[in-house]
Write an enzyme that holds these catalytic residues in place. Sequence first.
Site, PDB file in Angstrom:
ATOM      1  N   ASP A  81       5.603   4.451   5.251  1.00 49.55           N
ATOM      2  CA  ASP A  81       6.838   3.919   5.316  1.00 49.55           C
ATOM      3  C   ASP A  81       7.280   2.655   4.828  1.00 49.55           C
ATOM      4  O   ASP A  81       7.717   1.366   5.080  1.00 49.55           O
ATOM      5  CB  ASP A  81       6.578   3.180   7.336  1.00 49.55           C
TER       6      ASP A  81
ATOM      7  N   HIS B  85       1.312  -1.016   0.049  1.00 49.79           N
ATOM      8  CA  HIS B  85       0.321  -0.354  -0.091  1.00 49.79           C
ATOM      9  C   HIS B  85       0.517   1.235  -0.137  1.00 49.79           C
ATOM     10  O   HIS B  85       2.531   1.115   0.385  1.00 49.79           O
ATOM     11  CB  HIS B  85      -0.798   0.435   0.886  1.00 49.79           C
TER      12      HIS B  85
ATOM     13  N   HIS C 146       1.156   3.884   1.761  1.00 47.25           N
ATOM     14  CA  HIS C 146       1.542   4.692   2.861  1.00 47.25           C
ATOM     15  C   HIS C 146       3.351   5.233   2.958  1.00 47.25           C
ATOM     16  O   HIS C 146       4.093   3.899   3.030  1.00 47.25           O
ATOM     17  CB  HIS C 146       0.955   4.168   4.280  1.00 47.25           C
TER      18      HIS C 146
ATOM     19  N   HIS D  69       7.268  -4.798  11.725  1.00 48.78           N
ATOM     20  CA  HIS D  69       6.401  -3.297  11.742  1.00 48.78           C
ATOM     21  C   HIS D  69       6.108  -2.972  13.475  1.00 48.78           C
ATOM     22  O   HIS D  69       4.681  -3.052  13.237  1.00 48.78           O
ATOM     23  CB  HIS D  69       5.298  -3.866  10.916  1.00 48.78           C
TER      24      HIS D  69
END
EC number: 3.1.26.11
Length: 309
Positions: A65, A61, A63, A259
């Site tokens: 990071d 995705h 985002h 994560h």
Amino acid sequence: MRQLTVLGTASQVPTRHRNQNGYLLRWDSEVILFDPGEGTQRQMLLAGLPVSPLRRICITHFHGDHVLGLPGVVQRISLDKVPHPVAVHYPAGGQVFFDRLRHASSFYDVADLRPVPVGPGFRVETPAGALTALPLRHSIETYGYRLAEPDGHRMVPSLLAAHGIAGPAIGELQRTGRFGRVTLEQVSAPRPGQRFAFVMDTGLCDNVFHLAEGADLLVIESTFLAEDAVTAAQVGHLTAGQAGSVARQAGVRTLLLTHFSQRYADSARFLDEARAEFDGDIVLAEDLLQVPVPPRLGSSDERASASRR
């Protein structure tokens, strides 16, 4: 060689000891980079990993990071004049973000990138096996990935000898499935293909289990601990305990937790929480850690036995 190199293990905010995301999977000749977060190019250098073998980049995705390292990797591919195409998979709804990252700055662009957006029913055949993707539950469009090697056969020496098969005849039997009246099934045992799953930012949903099913190595986010389970559900993330429960229910062999939120000072707590749910092999990811894909199981019976453990 089948091995995962962990390039970054932080979540939204990097720390002094954890870079943002990045995971490089070497699966024989197929080399795949997953979620290149900020600093990925430097982390690859520290790990002794050139960009030249890269064949594929997979983005879950858009985002930051998980993608802000993409421009540096793309520019390095161009600088090093990687001679082969590099496929890039990403959620189709994020096309505008991919376009911006692809051309984030001025550089001499000779990279042969092949964008292959991901959507429902995504599947592509690679030299390593079928790469599929399933949608996850997050605040923006997000996909998890699964790599599945085709099932095959393992030749059994005692059965070959019993049927008088030796030398070049073995090769012909493997190529054609038959030598004279002897079939491949008569002299071999099933050899299940190996499976790898990559699950990042998501709340608990059915597709997490579908991706993880029977995985030899599951890389999964465990951003939160159980004490913050309500927050995790609200923002579309997993706890370490949920990751462990997924591994147990899906029959995973090795679970890699990553994560991690910067709010927790003691990362060993993630391991403790996951261990309460899953008694198989658990790896607590650290930057630059190298994790081999577990050795192949010899038969479907062995795989089922391992899953029950």
